[in-house]
Motif scaffolding. Structure first.
Motif, PDB file in Angstrom:
ATOM      1  N   ASP A  41       0.801  -1.218   0.000  1.00 44.48           N
ATOM      2  CA  ASP A  41       0.000   0.000   0.000  1.00 44.48           C
ATOM      3  C   ASP A  41       0.840   1.279   0.000  1.00 44.48           C
ATOM      4  N   GLN A  42       2.109   1.165  -0.377  1.00 46.14           N
ATOM      5  CA  GLN A  42       2.964   2.348  -0.323  1.00 46.14           C
ATOM      6  C   GLN A  42       2.612   3.383  -1.392  1.00 46.14           C
ATOM      7  N   ALA A  43       2.930   4.617  -1.090  1.00 44.42           N
ATOM      8  CA  ALA A  43       2.779   5.734  -2.022  1.00 44.42           C
ATOM      9  C   ALA A  43       4.177   6.159  -2.467  1.00 44.42           C
ATOM     10  N   PRO A  44       4.285   6.921  -3.546  1.00 48.70           N
ATOM     11  CA  PRO A  44       5.612   7.383  -3.975  1.00 48.70           C
ATOM     12  C   PRO A  44       6.333   8.126  -2.841  1.00 48.70           C
ATOM     13  N   ARG A  57       8.917 -13.970  -4.309  1.00 51.05           N
ATOM     14  CA  ARG A  57       8.600 -13.688  -5.718  1.00 51.05           C
ATOM     15  C   ARG A  57       7.355 -12.820  -5.780  1.00 51.05           C
ATOM     16  N   ALA A  58       7.350 -11.908  -6.757  1.00 51.57           N
ATOM     17  CA  ALA A  58       6.227 -10.992  -6.946  1.00 51.57           C
ATOM     18  C   ALA A  58       6.375 -10.357  -8.323  1.00 51.57           C
ATOM     19  N   THR A  59       5.514  -9.397  -8.600  1.00 52.39           N
ATOM     20  CA  THR A  59       5.625  -8.580  -9.810  1.00 52.39           C
ATOM     21  C   THR A  59       5.791  -7.141  -9.347  1.00 52.39           C
ATOM     22  N   PHE A  60       6.760  -6.445  -9.942  1.00 51.94           N
ATOM     23  CA  PHE A  60       7.023  -5.042  -9.626  1.00 51.94           C
ATOM     24  C   PHE A  60       6.385  -4.202 -10.717  1.00 51.94           C
ATOM     25  N   VAL A  61       5.525  -3.252 -10.315  1.00 49.34           N
ATOM     26  CA  VAL A  61       4.746  -2.473 -11.276  1.00 49.34           C
ATOM     27  C   VAL A  61       5.082  -0.987 -11.135  1.00 49.34           C
ATOM     28  N   THR A  62       5.323  -0.338 -12.279  1.00 51.14           N
ATOM     29  CA  THR A  62       5.486   1.110 -12.372  1.00 51.14           C
ATOM     30  C   THR A  62       4.658   1.573 -13.570  1.00 51.14           C
ATOM     31  N   PRO A  63       4.500   2.883 -13.784  1.00 52.69           N
ATOM     32  CA  PRO A  63       3.791   3.342 -14.977  1.00 52.69           C
ATOM     33  C   PRO A  63       4.448   2.882 -16.282  1.00 52.69           C
ATOM     34  N   ASP A  64       5.717   2.482 -16.199  1.00 50.70           N
ATOM     35  CA  ASP A  64       6.443   2.026 -17.391  1.00 50.70           C
ATOM     36  C   ASP A  64       6.197   0.563 -17.727  1.00 50.70           C
ATOM     37  N   GLY A  65       5.593  -0.203 -16.791  1.00 51.39           N
ATOM     38  CA  GLY A  65       5.334  -1.609 -17.062  1.00 51.39           C
ATOM     39  C   GLY A  65       5.431  -2.459 -15.807  1.00 51.39           C
ATOM     40  N   ALA A  66       5.444  -3.776 -16.030  1.00 51.04           N
ATOM     41  CA  ALA A  66       5.502  -4.746 -14.934  1.00 51.04           C
ATOM     42  C   ALA A  66       6.650  -5.713 -15.194  1.00 51.04           C
ATOM     43  N   GLU A  67       7.276  -6.151 -14.106  1.00 48.42           N
ATOM     44  CA  GLU A  67       8.438  -7.030 -14.216  1.00 48.42           C
ATOM     45  C   GLU A  67       8.375  -8.080 -13.109  1.00 48.42           C
ATOM     46  N   PRO A  68       8.465  -9.379 -13.455  1.00 45.95           N
ATOM     47  CA  PRO A  68       8.548 -10.387 -12.400  1.00 45.95           C
ATOM     48  C   PRO A  68       9.884 -10.238 -11.675  1.00 45.95           C
ATOM     49  N   ILE A  69       9.856 -10.399 -10.348  1.00 42.45           N
ATOM     50  CA  ILE A  69      11.087 -10.260  -9.570  1.00 42.45           C
ATOM     51  C   ILE A  69      11.250 -11.442  -8.626  1.00 42.45           C
ATOM     52  N   GLY A  70      12.523 -11.714  -8.288  1.00 50.29           N
ATOM     53  CA  GLY A  70      12.854 -12.797  -7.378  1.00 50.29           C
ATOM     54  C   GLY A  70      14.200 -12.544  -6.737  1.00 50.29           C
ATOM     55  N   PHE A  76      15.867  -0.058  -9.129  1.00 52.72           N
ATOM     56  CA  PHE A  76      16.068   1.353  -8.802  1.00 52.72           C
ATOM     57  C   PHE A  76      14.774   2.103  -9.078  1.00 52.72           C
ATOM     58  N   VAL A  77      14.351   2.940  -8.131  1.00 56.25           N
ATOM     59  CA  VAL A  77      13.145   3.745  -8.287  1.00 56.25           C
ATOM     60  C   VAL A  77      13.517   5.211  -8.035  1.00 56.25           C
ATOM     61  N   PRO A  78      13.326   6.082  -9.036  1.00 52.72           N
ATOM     62  CA  PRO A  78      13.575   7.513  -8.811  1.00 52.72           C
ATOM     63  C   PRO A  78      12.584   8.088  -7.801  1.00 52.72           C
ATOM     64  N   ALA A  79      12.975   9.171  -7.166  1.00 57.08           N
ATOM     65  CA  ALA A  79      12.087   9.858  -6.227  1.00 57.08           C
ATOM     66  C   ALA A  79      10.787  10.239  -6.920  1.00 57.08           C
ATOM     67  N   GLU A  80       9.686  10.104  -6.176  1.00 59.33           N
ATOM     68  CA  GLU A  80       8.333  10.483  -6.633  1.00 59.33           C
ATOM     69  C   GLU A  80       7.732   9.556  -7.693  1.00 59.33           C
ATOM     70  N   LYS A  81       8.400   8.469  -8.065  1.00 57.62           N
ATOM     71  CA  LYS A  81       7.896   7.545  -9.092  1.00 57.62           C
ATOM     72  C   LYS A  81       6.899   6.570  -8.460  1.00 57.62           C
ATOM     73  N   GLU A  82       5.716   6.451  -9.058  1.00 53.36           N
ATOM     74  CA  GLU A  82       4.700   5.484  -8.614  1.00 53.36           C
ATOM     75  C   GLU A  82       5.264   4.078  -8.798  1.00 53.36           C
ATOM     76  N   HIS A  83       5.116   3.215  -7.784  1.00 51.70           N
ATOM     77  CA  HIS A  83       5.589   1.829  -7.878  1.00 51.70           C
ATOM     78  C   HIS A  83       4.939   1.001  -6.780  1.00 51.70           C
ATOM     79  N   ARG A  84       4.856  -0.307  -7.035  1.00 47.88           N
ATOM     80  CA  ARG A  84       4.354  -1.223  -6.007  1.00 47.88           C
ATOM     81  C   ARG A  84       4.644  -2.664  -6.403  1.00 47.88           C
TER      82      ARG A  84
END
Length: 105
Positions: A41-44, A57-70, A76-84
């Motif tokens: 439930d995090q915010a930027p 394991r999960a999926t990492f989502v940003t406005p640029d797309g989704a990526e499976p992670i493990g 890397f997430v820039p400041a103020e970038k939406e992600h979850r």
């Protein structure tokens, strides 16, 4: 030198858990844990972040797309970038580096 004992280890608390292990004037380091099926439930943030996936394991989502992670993945997430993190299929544990230091949710 400071050894960060337990940094990156999964901690099961509902709904998710962030524990800070180190804070300096220029950065902070902590562990973010989300259980299987949990909701991120995090915010930027106002800080830049580096996530190191230590377990799970999960999926990492940003406005640029989704990526499976493990385990072993580094994000890397820039400041103020939406992600979850979504679709958490294994208890997820992330070592998180914030610069400047994390200022709270």
């Amino acid at each position: 030198m400071k050894k960060l004992v337990g940094a990156g280890a999964f901690v099961h608390r509902e709904p998710n858990d962030y524990v800070e292990q180190l804070r300096t004037e220029s950065m902070s380091v902590g562990t973010y844990s989300i259980p299987v099926g949990g909701v991120d439930d995090q915010a930027p943030h106002h800080q830049e972040e580096i996530y190191v996936v230590t377990a799970g394991r999960a999926t990492f989502v940003t406005p640029d797309g989704a990526e499976p992670i493990g385990p072993g993945d580094v994000l890397f997430v820039p400041a103020e970038k939406e992600h979850r993190f979504v679709d958490i299929t294994e208890d997820l544990s992330l070592l998180v580096v914030f610069a400047p230091p994390y200022s709270g949710r």
